[in-house]
Design a protein around this motif. Structure first.
Motif, PDB file in Angstrom:
ATOM      1  N   LYS A 119      -8.137  13.786  11.298  1.00 28.54           N
ATOM      2  CA  LYS A 119      -8.621  14.909  10.485  1.00 28.54           C
ATOM      3  C   LYS A 119      -8.648  14.477   9.005  1.00 28.54           C
ATOM      4  CE  LYS A 119      -8.549  17.592  14.147  1.00 28.54           C
ATOM      5  NZ  LYS A 119      -8.049  16.629  15.141  1.00 28.54           N
ATOM      6  N   PRO A 120      -9.262  15.276   8.139  1.00 28.94           N
ATOM      7  CA  PRO A 120      -9.324  14.894   6.724  1.00 28.94           C
ATOM      8  C   PRO A 120      -7.958  14.624   6.090  1.00 28.94           C
ATOM      9  CG  PRO A 120     -10.847  16.682   7.159  1.00 28.94           C
ATOM     10  CD  PRO A 120     -10.054  16.499   8.421  1.00 28.94           C
ATOM     11  N   SER A 121      -6.923  15.267   6.586  1.00 33.34           N
ATOM     12  CA  SER A 121      -5.582  15.080   6.013  1.00 33.34           C
ATOM     13  C   SER A 121      -4.923  13.777   6.467  1.00 33.34           C
ATOM     14  CB  SER A 121      -4.684  16.256   6.400  1.00 33.34           C
ATOM     15  OG  SER A 121      -4.581  16.360   7.820  1.00 33.34           O
ATOM     16  N   HIS A 122      -5.506  13.101   7.476  1.00 33.82           N
ATOM     17  CA  HIS A 122      -4.912  11.878   8.008  1.00 33.82           C
ATOM     18  C   HIS A 122      -5.389  10.641   7.249  1.00 33.82           C
ATOM     19  CE1 HIS A 122      -4.496  14.278  11.939  1.00 33.82           C
ATOM     20  NE2 HIS A 122      -3.275  14.052  11.480  1.00 33.82           N
ATOM     21  N   GLN A 123      -4.695   9.526   7.516  1.00 29.70           N
ATOM     22  CA  GLN A 123      -5.136   8.220   7.062  1.00 29.70           C
ATOM     23  C   GLN A 123      -5.202   7.281   8.252  1.00 29.70           C
ATOM     24  OE1 GLN A 123      -3.657   6.399   3.472  1.00 29.70           O
ATOM     25  NE2 GLN A 123      -2.835   8.341   2.708  1.00 29.70           N
ATOM     26  N   GLN A 124      -5.979   6.238   8.111  1.00 28.84           N
ATOM     27  CA  GLN A 124      -6.072   5.193   9.133  1.00 28.84           C
ATOM     28  C   GLN A 124      -5.942   3.846   8.447  1.00 28.84           C
ATOM     29  OE1 GLN A 124     -10.177   4.545  10.560  1.00 28.84           O
ATOM     30  NE2 GLN A 124     -10.759   6.367   9.391  1.00 28.84           N
ATOM     31  N   ASP A 152      -2.084  -9.388   8.714  1.00 27.70           N
ATOM     32  CA  ASP A 152      -1.165  -9.505   7.582  1.00 27.70           C
ATOM     33  C   ASP A 152      -0.268  -8.263   7.551  1.00 27.70           C
ATOM     34  OD1 ASP A 152       0.111  -9.622   5.103  1.00 27.70           O
ATOM     35  OD2 ASP A 152      -1.616 -10.550   4.114  1.00 27.70           O
ATOM     36  N   MET A 153       0.926  -8.404   8.102  1.00 30.55           N
ATOM     37  CA  MET A 153       1.820  -7.259   8.208  1.00 30.55           C
ATOM     38  C   MET A 153       2.426  -6.859   6.873  1.00 30.55           C
ATOM     39  SD  MET A 153       1.536  -6.406  11.371  1.00 30.55           S
ATOM     40  CE  MET A 153      -0.183  -6.898  11.105  1.00 30.55           C
ATOM     41  N   VAL A 154       2.568  -7.807   5.953  1.00 28.42           N
ATOM     42  CA  VAL A 154       3.063  -7.469   4.624  1.00 28.42           C
ATOM     43  C   VAL A 154       2.054  -6.578   3.902  1.00 28.42           C
ATOM     44  CG1 VAL A 154       3.734  -8.385   2.374  1.00 28.42           C
ATOM     45  CG2 VAL A 154       4.466  -9.559   4.458  1.00 28.42           C
ATOM     46  N   HIS A 155       0.775  -6.943   4.017  1.00 30.96           N
ATOM     47  CA  HIS A 155      -0.272  -6.138   3.395  1.00 30.96           C
ATOM     48  C   HIS A 155      -0.343  -4.752   4.029  1.00 30.96           C
ATOM     49  CE1 HIS A 155      -4.736  -5.608   2.137  1.00 30.96           C
ATOM     50  NE2 HIS A 155      -3.938  -5.249   1.164  1.00 30.96           N
ATOM     51  N   LEU A 156      -0.231  -4.693   5.341  1.00 29.96           N
ATOM     52  CA  LEU A 156      -0.234  -3.401   6.023  1.00 29.96           C
ATOM     53  C   LEU A 156       0.943  -2.547   5.570  1.00 29.96           C
ATOM     54  CD1 LEU A 156      -1.078  -1.322   8.152  1.00 29.96           C
ATOM     55  CD2 LEU A 156       0.105  -2.713   9.874  1.00 29.96           C
ATOM     56  N   ALA A 157       2.125  -3.135   5.528  1.00 29.45           N
ATOM     57  CA  ALA A 157       3.328  -2.379   5.140  1.00 29.45           C
ATOM     58  C   ALA A 157       3.195  -1.800   3.742  1.00 29.45           C
ATOM     59  CB  ALA A 157       4.556  -3.277   5.232  1.00 29.45           C
ATOM     60  N   GLN A 159       0.591  -0.624   2.428  1.00 32.25           N
ATOM     61  CA  GLN A 159      -0.360   0.480   2.424  1.00 32.25           C
ATOM     62  C   GLN A 159       0.153   1.724   3.141  1.00 32.25           C
ATOM     63  OE1 GLN A 159      -3.972  -0.887   4.236  1.00 32.25           O
ATOM     64  NE2 GLN A 159      -4.544  -2.243   2.550  1.00 32.25           N
ATOM     65  N   LEU A 160       1.090   1.555   4.049  1.00 33.90           N
ATOM     66  CA  LEU A 160       1.473   2.639   4.947  1.00 33.90           C
ATOM     67  C   LEU A 160       2.098   3.823   4.214  1.00 33.90           C
ATOM     68  CD1 LEU A 160       2.961   0.777   8.045  1.00 33.90           C
ATOM     69  CD2 LEU A 160       0.841   2.103   7.939  1.00 33.90           C
ATOM     70  N   ARG A 161       1.791   5.002   4.740  1.00 34.30           N
ATOM     71  CA  ARG A 161       2.406   6.239   4.290  1.00 34.30           C
ATOM     72  C   ARG A 161       3.071   6.888   5.503  1.00 34.30           C
ATOM     73  NH1 ARG A 161       1.456   3.682   0.695  1.00 34.30           N
ATOM     74  NH2 ARG A 161       0.264   4.100  -1.208  1.00 34.30           N
ATOM     75  N   PRO A 162       4.207   7.542   5.342  1.00 40.16           N
ATOM     76  CA  PRO A 162       4.930   8.084   6.500  1.00 40.16           C
ATOM     77  C   PRO A 162       4.181   9.228   7.173  1.00 40.16           C
ATOM     78  CG  PRO A 162       5.981   8.737   4.446  1.00 40.16           C
ATOM     79  CD  PRO A 162       4.949   7.737   4.082  1.00 40.16           C
TER      80      PRO A 162
END
Length: 392
Positions: A119-124, A152-157, A159-162
């Protein structure tokens, strides 16, 4: 004239990117017939040679006799049969997950999941080398799409939001042939409270115990992945796809995935044949072992020739060329030498990353691989071989 079709096609032609079809005059196999000439086939995703297995062909014929040629309707109207249910249940048992939902193609399955869940409130968060079906859906829906550097898991980490959405990766990447670090992806997903979606179209069937794919190879339970996508048009030798996960997820998709709700279902005869293919794939340890021997033989031979292959231990063995014209030149030369190989160019791969996507199958012999290696050794026109060594 509202659409500039001619100029856009001409531009693609001038860039060496124009696509054209070839008419196949034979079924899938280690060799194929095109324009009356027989070639060794190194461009097929029929990794185990399942498409021509007598038991699978016979099951499809039996299904036609029982159910007819088409399903007649969407699955929520009258298109869902006992053959479909039997296949879904067998897949769920095979992967030890709660439930499975069938789709007409892997493209449709990936699009359906992203459009239904996000949904619009989500992120991917998508790996930059994800399949076009994932990236296209991700770019069209209203949720924010973040792309992380390949594996690249460092790059992914960073960016992540809970608890914000979906981490999306392939299991075996379709153009590079390498595998995702699934344990690290799962750890990041679980620590951040996000879901992991894994498309293992090119891993299921060819790897793992009983062909259970990339997760099994890496010692991971399929039930840990919130959304697992698999396809039947590769190692299973038929067509279609599935989504596996929790019973709640499958019930949700059954109600909200428009690609499922509003599409005519796969024919029941196809479902019956795919069930036979699953039974065959589970027992195909000899074919998987033979394929691994061929992969090792090819990589050793390529190294002896001084060719630089991309790092892959799967049936997908990409030879990076760089320039699209060079890739086409090399593919043409190999076809002249009797090996059917496809040049992969932008936009399928990033600019400057054109390659030959060489695929090996259990239907090949060691002699077939030696013919391919011999053909590569004869590509001494300078232009093509410079590209093959990855100089661009």
């Amino acid at each position: 004239m509202p659409f500039q079709l001619e100029s856009e096609l001409q531009a693609r032609h001038e860039q060496g990117l124009l696509r054209q079809r070839q008419i196949l005059q034979s079924g899938q196999g280690a060799s194929l017939l095109i324009n009356g000439r027989r070639y060794l086939n190194f461009s097929s995703n029929d990794y185990l040679g399942a498409a021509s297995q007598p038991a699978i062909v016979a099951a499809w014929q039996q299904g036609l006799a029982i159910w007819g040629a088409g399903s007649g309707a969407s699955p929520l109207v009258t298109g869902y049969t006992g053959a479909h249910q039997q296949l879904e249940d067998a897949l769920a048992d095979w992967l030890n997950v709660e439930a499975v939902l069938l789709f007409s193609s892997g493209f449709a399955a990936n699009q359906a999941v992203l459009k239904a869940l996000l949904k619009p409130s989500h992120q991917q968060w998508q790996d930059r080398l994800n399949h076009a079906s994932l990236q296209e859906a991700g770019s069209l829906i209203p949720s924010r799409m973040n792309r992380f550097r390949h594996n690249d898991m460092v790059h992914l980490a960073s960016q992540l939001r809970p608890k914000a959405g979906l981490i999306i990766s392939e299991g075996v990447f379709s153009m590079d042939g390498d595998q995702a670090p699934c344990e690290e992806l799962l750890q990041l997903a679980e620590a951040s409270g996000n879901w992991l979606m894994l498309d293992d179209a090119h891993g299921l069937g060819t790897h793992g115990r009983g062909g259970r794919g990339t997760l099994d190879v890496q010692g991971l339970a399929h039930s840990r992945v919130a959304v697992l996508v698999g396809t039947f048009g590769k190692a299973f030798g038929t067509a279609g796809a599935f989504v596996a996960g929790s019973r709640r997820l499958i019930d949700y998709l059954l109600n909200f995935a428009r690609d499922y709700v509003y599409s005519t279902h796969m024919p029941a005869s196809q479902a019956l044949a795919t069930h036979a293919a699953l039974q065959w794939v589970i027992k195909a340890d000899d074919e998987r072992a033979h394929l691994q021997r061929l992969i090792a033989h090819f990589r050793a031979g390529a190294a002896a020739l001084g060719l630089t292959l991309m790092p892959s231990v799967t049936a997908i063995q990409p030879l990076l060329v760089g320039d699209s014209a060079r890739a086409l030149s090399l593919a043409t030369r190999l076809r002249e030498l009797g090996c059917w190989v496809t040049a992969i160019r932008p936009p399928t791969v990033p600019p400057g990353m054109a390659r030959l996507r060489l695929t090996l199958t259990a239907g090949h012999s060691v002699d077939d691989i030696d013919v391919l290696l011999g053909a590569l050794a004869q590509c001494d026109d300078g232009v093509a071989c410079d590209g093959a060594h990855g100089n661009e």
